[in-house]
Design a protein around this motif. Structure first.
Motif, PDB file in Angstrom:
ATOM      1  N   GLY A 301       0.795  -1.223   0.000  1.00  0.00           N
ATOM      2  CA  GLY A 301       0.000   0.000   0.000  1.00  0.00           C
ATOM      3  C   GLY A 301       0.825   1.270   0.000  1.00  0.00           C
ATOM      4  O   GLY A 301       0.273   2.370   0.043  1.00  0.00           O
ATOM      5  N   GLY A 302       2.153   1.117  -0.022  1.00  0.00           N
ATOM      6  CA  GLY A 302       3.021   2.280  -0.094  1.00  0.00           C
ATOM      7  C   GLY A 302       3.191   3.006   1.213  1.00  0.00           C
ATOM      8  O   GLY A 302       3.448   4.225   1.237  1.00  0.00           O
ATOM      9  N   ARG A 303       3.091   2.273   2.330  1.00  0.00           N
ATOM     10  CA  ARG A 303       3.232   2.905   3.639  1.00  0.00           C
ATOM     11  C   ARG A 303       4.468   2.373   4.357  1.00  0.00           C
ATOM     12  O   ARG A 303       4.706   1.160   4.387  1.00  0.00           O
ATOM     13  N   ALA A 304       5.253   3.291   4.902  1.00  0.00           N
ATOM     14  CA  ALA A 304       6.368   2.885   5.752  1.00  0.00           C
ATOM     15  C   ALA A 304       5.798   2.259   7.018  1.00  0.00           C
ATOM     16  O   ALA A 304       4.690   2.590   7.453  1.00  0.00           O
ATOM     17  N   VAL A 305       6.569   1.364   7.627  1.00  0.00           N
ATOM     18  CA  VAL A 305       6.081   0.566   8.748  1.00  0.00           C
ATOM     19  C   VAL A 305       7.008   0.749   9.948  1.00  0.00           C
ATOM     20  O   VAL A 305       8.234   0.776   9.803  1.00  0.00           O
ATOM     21  N   VAL A 306       6.409   0.857  11.127  1.00  0.00           N
ATOM     22  CA  VAL A 306       7.169   0.842  12.380  1.00  0.00           C
ATOM     23  C   VAL A 306       6.635  -0.315  13.209  1.00  0.00           C
ATOM     24  O   VAL A 306       5.433  -0.406  13.473  1.00  0.00           O
ATOM     25  N   SER A 307       7.530  -1.211  13.616  1.00  0.00           N
ATOM     26  CA  SER A 307       7.138  -2.429  14.318  1.00  0.00           C
ATOM     27  C   SER A 307       7.957  -2.609  15.586  1.00  0.00           C
ATOM     28  O   SER A 307       9.079  -2.109  15.702  1.00  0.00           O
ATOM     29  N   THR A 308       7.377  -3.366  16.512  1.00  0.00           N
ATOM     30  CA  THR A 308       8.154  -3.816  17.660  1.00  0.00           C
ATOM     31  C   THR A 308       9.097  -4.937  17.209  1.00  0.00           C
ATOM     32  O   THR A 308       9.107  -5.331  16.046  1.00  0.00           O
ATOM     33  N   LEU A 309       9.854  -5.461  18.143  1.00  0.00           N
ATOM     34  CA  LEU A 309      10.950  -6.381  17.831  1.00  0.00           C
ATOM     35  C   LEU A 309      10.437  -7.810  17.619  1.00  0.00           C
ATOM     36  O   LEU A 309      10.760  -8.730  18.376  1.00  0.00           O
ATOM     37  N   ILE A 310       9.641  -8.003  16.581  1.00  0.00           N
ATOM     38  CA  ILE A 310       9.139  -9.335  16.223  1.00  0.00           C
ATOM     39  C   ILE A 310      10.203 -10.036  15.389  1.00  0.00           C
ATOM     40  O   ILE A 310      10.657  -9.499  14.367  1.00  0.00           O
ATOM     41  N   SER A 311      10.601 -11.233  15.797  1.00  0.00           N
ATOM     42  CA  SER A 311      11.758 -11.905  15.197  1.00  0.00           C
ATOM     43  C   SER A 311      11.665 -12.014  13.686  1.00  0.00           C
ATOM     44  O   SER A 311      12.619 -11.693  12.957  1.00  0.00           O
ATOM     45  N   ASP A 312      10.518 -12.480  13.154  1.00  0.00           N
ATOM     46  CA  ASP A 312      10.407 -12.680  11.714  1.00  0.00           C
ATOM     47  C   ASP A 312      10.353 -11.361  10.951  1.00  0.00           C
ATOM     48  O   ASP A 312      10.748 -11.296   9.783  1.00  0.00           O
ATOM     49  N   VAL A 313       9.853 -10.308  11.591  1.00  0.00           N
ATOM     50  CA  VAL A 313       9.864  -8.985  10.946  1.00  0.00           C
ATOM     51  C   VAL A 313      11.292  -8.466  10.851  1.00  0.00           C
ATOM     52  O   VAL A 313      11.725  -7.974   9.805  1.00  0.00           O
ATOM     53  N   VAL A 314      12.044  -8.611  11.941  1.00  0.00           N
ATOM     54  CA  VAL A 314      13.451  -8.185  11.935  1.00  0.00           C
ATOM     55  C   VAL A 314      14.234  -8.982  10.901  1.00  0.00           C
ATOM     56  O   VAL A 314      15.016  -8.425  10.126  1.00  0.00           O
ATOM     57  N   ARG A 315      14.009 -10.274  10.858  1.00  0.00           N
ATOM     58  CA  ARG A 315      14.745 -11.149   9.951  1.00  0.00           C
ATOM     59  C   ARG A 315      14.459 -10.834   8.483  1.00  0.00           C
ATOM     60  O   ARG A 315      15.369 -10.793   7.662  1.00  0.00           O
ATOM     61  N   SER A 316      13.190 -10.603   8.161  1.00  0.00           N
ATOM     62  CA  SER A 316      12.805 -10.424   6.758  1.00  0.00           C
ATOM     63  C   SER A 316      12.855  -8.987   6.280  1.00  0.00           C
ATOM     64  O   SER A 316      13.077  -8.745   5.092  1.00  0.00           O
ATOM     65  N   TYR A 317      12.631  -8.035   7.184  1.00  0.00           N
ATOM     66  CA  TYR A 317      12.486  -6.643   6.744  1.00  0.00           C
ATOM     67  C   TYR A 317      13.360  -5.654   7.511  1.00  0.00           C
ATOM     68  O   TYR A 317      13.382  -4.465   7.171  1.00  0.00           O
ATOM     69  N   GLY A 318      14.068  -6.117   8.531  1.00  0.00           N
ATOM     70  CA  GLY A 318      14.791  -5.201   9.410  1.00  0.00           C
ATOM     71  C   GLY A 318      15.859  -4.382   8.731  1.00  0.00           C
ATOM     72  O   GLY A 318      16.195  -3.291   9.190  1.00  0.00           O
ATOM     73  N   GLY A 319      16.411  -4.873   7.632  1.00  0.00           N
ATOM     74  CA  GLY A 319      17.450  -4.125   6.935  1.00  0.00           C
ATOM     75  C   GLY A 319      16.904  -3.121   5.940  1.00  0.00           C
ATOM     76  O   GLY A 319      17.667  -2.407   5.287  1.00  0.00           O
ATOM     77  N   SER A 320      15.590  -3.048   5.819  1.00  0.00           N
ATOM     78  CA  SER A 320      14.964  -2.161   4.847  1.00  0.00           C
ATOM     79  C   SER A 320      14.735  -0.777   5.430  1.00  0.00           C
ATOM     80  O   SER A 320      14.413  -0.628   6.609  1.00  0.00           O
ATOM     81  N   SER A 321      14.857   0.226   4.601  1.00  0.00           N
ATOM     82  CA  SER A 321      14.570   1.590   5.044  1.00  0.00           C
ATOM     83  C   SER A 321      13.073   1.824   5.177  1.00  0.00           C
ATOM     84  O   SER A 321      12.642   2.839   5.739  1.00  0.00           O
ATOM     85  N   MET A 322      12.266   0.873   4.694  1.00  0.00           N
ATOM     86  CA  MET A 322      10.807   1.007   4.767  1.00  0.00           C
ATOM     87  C   MET A 322      10.241   0.496   6.084  1.00  0.00           C
ATOM     88  O   MET A 322       9.119   0.833   6.460  1.00  0.00           O
ATOM     89  N   VAL A 323      10.987  -0.364   6.768  1.00  0.00           N
ATOM     90  CA  VAL A 323      10.491  -0.967   8.005  1.00  0.00           C
ATOM     91  C   VAL A 323      11.445  -0.620   9.146  1.00  0.00           C
ATOM     92  O   VAL A 323      12.615  -1.011   9.123  1.00  0.00           O
ATOM     93  N   SER A 324      10.941   0.101  10.119  1.00  0.00           N
ATOM     94  CA  SER A 324      11.746   0.485  11.280  1.00  0.00           C
ATOM     95  C   SER A 324      11.363  -0.371  12.468  1.00  0.00           C
ATOM     96  O   SER A 324      10.192  -0.709  12.657  1.00  0.00           O
ATOM     97  N   ILE A 325      12.359  -0.714  13.283  1.00  0.00           N
ATOM     98  CA  ILE A 325      12.137  -1.517  14.480  1.00  0.00           C
ATOM     99  C   ILE A 325      12.323  -0.624  15.706  1.00  0.00           C
ATOM    100  O   ILE A 325      13.332   0.071  15.825  1.00  0.00           O
ATOM    101  N   ALA A 326      11.338  -0.651  16.599  1.00  0.00           N
ATOM    102  CA  ALA A 326      11.378   0.206  17.785  1.00  0.00           C
ATOM    103  C   ALA A 326      10.969  -0.601  19.012  1.00  0.00           C
ATOM    104  O   ALA A 326      10.169  -1.530  18.920  1.00  0.00           O
TER     105      ALA A 326
END
Length: 374
Positions: A301-326
């Motif tokens: 949908g073209g939206r940047a994402v901010v997520s808590t420290l979910i393991s699979d999110v960090v693993r799959s998207y954590g290096g992306s500038s579109m997904v921030s981990i907080a």
């Protein structure tokens, strides 16, 4: 290929796939619906839901046609069945299917609990699509762990809903494969354009931070409360049904908006009206193995994402500038501000999202699963 099943309940020569699910077909459109809708192209899909208990004396099986090639079966258990519900579910299922000994069918499980009334069925193939660690969810039946062990022994192949779950289940089955949740890119890409703002969202001021999904024990309600208090000028929009938690326990405030459950078709309209998408998951046993479907949906949908420290999110998207981990509410505010700056360069943001999603689709997941099944 799979030969036809013997099933006088249905016309045609297609084989039969019986899917046992803990999720109701009309609840939230997610992994089971995406996959079963595709399997319906070549199978007669029978989607068996958990029973509903009634005040009637007799039991019966509700059968609904929900899509081409898909029937939803809902056991309606009467008063007389309450003492032996599994026996009655077995009777209703056998009566409907009309399957004899040696019938050639595919059994597909989302919940091990269904084994209690279906273990007698002879199958060409038994699939366990383990999309969540159900034993860690609130209210999980005590028998679930033992039933999963039995299902693992019977299953020919195991799919998992994420990499963390795969790392746990591959120790229990020699033919396990990771299939993280995918995305219907075209459906959610509609949010990149100008869509009408839904009526219940239209009057919510900007800046809007959005989340859609089931509101249950996986939601970090303390984080939401703290974030809303830190930035009263930001508005938090939460879309989805409240399940297994008391709605009175949810944080309240003039900048927190609960809009209730929406259909799958409505979600892009809500997403289009958000400035940043959130995944404020609590870090607990229920979220230890999750691989949220909404991550790629938000990106589509073209939206940047901010997520808590979910393991699979960090693993799959954590290096992306579109997904921030907080981690904390303060971290969230910093990450959201950075995401808003990136959103200003719309062209680059969409390009980055497309790179992440390249090749990702439910069609691809389905084809890869089919090859492994064959």
């Amino acid at each position: 290929m799979f030969p036809s099943a013997i099933s006088p309940a249905y016309a045609g020569d297609q084989p039969t796939l019986i899917c046992f699910s803990h999720l109701r077909w009309d609840f939230v459109y997610q992994r089971p619906q995406h996959l079963m809708s595709r399997y319906a192209k070549e199978f007669n899909v029978q989607y068996v839901e958990e029973p509903i208990y009634t005040d009637e004396a007799d039991s019966w099986l509700e059968v609904r046609h929900v899509a081409e090639g898909i029937q939803v079966l809902v056991p309606q258990l009467g008063i007389d069945a309450k003492a032996h519900p599994e026996q009655e579910q077995r009777r209703l299922l056998d009566q409907h299917l009309g399957l004899g000994t040696g019938s050639n069918i595919i059994l597909w499980y989302y919940t091990p609990m269904s084994l209690t009334f279906s273990e007698h069925l002879h199958a060409r193939l038994v699939v366990y699509d383990c999309m969540d660690e159900l034993s860690a969810f609130r209210g999980a039946p005590p028998r679930l762990v033992e039933l999963e062990r039995r299902l693992m022994e019977r299953a020919d192949i195991v799919f998992t809903g994420g990499h963390s779950l795969y790392e746990a289940k591959r120790l229990l089955h020699g033919n396990a494969h990771a299939f993280p949740s995918s995305v219907d890119v075209a459906h959610f890409a509609r949010a990149r354009g100008q869509l009408p703002d839904p009526i219940d969202q239209a009057d919510i001021p900007r800046l809007r931070l959005g989340f859609y999904g089931v509101l249950d024990e996986r939601l970090d309600i303390v984080l939401i409360d703290e974030l809303a208090a830190l930035r009263p000028d930001w508005h938090l929009v939460l879309v989805g049904p409240v399940v297994k938690i008391d709605s009175d326990s949810l944080p309240r405030g003039p900048n927190i908006h609960y809009l209730g459950a929406k259909t799958y078709d409505e979600l892009p309209h809500y997403l289009a009206g958000w400035d940043v998408a959130l995944m404020p998951f609590a870090l607990n046993e229920a979220t230890r193995f999750i691989s949220p479907t909404k991550t790629p949906e938000y990106l589509a949908g073209g939206r940047a994402v901010v997520s808590t420290l979910i393991s699979d999110v960090v693993r799959s998207y954590g290096g992306s500038s579109m997904v921030s981990i907080a981690r904390t509410a303060h971290d969230f505010t910093d990450a959201i501000q950075q995401a808003l700056q990136k959103a200003g360069d719309r062209t680059n943001l969409l390009h980055e999202a497309d790179l992440i999603l390249d090749g990702m689709s439910w069609d691809r997941t389905w084809h890869q699963m089919r090859r492994l099944m064959e």
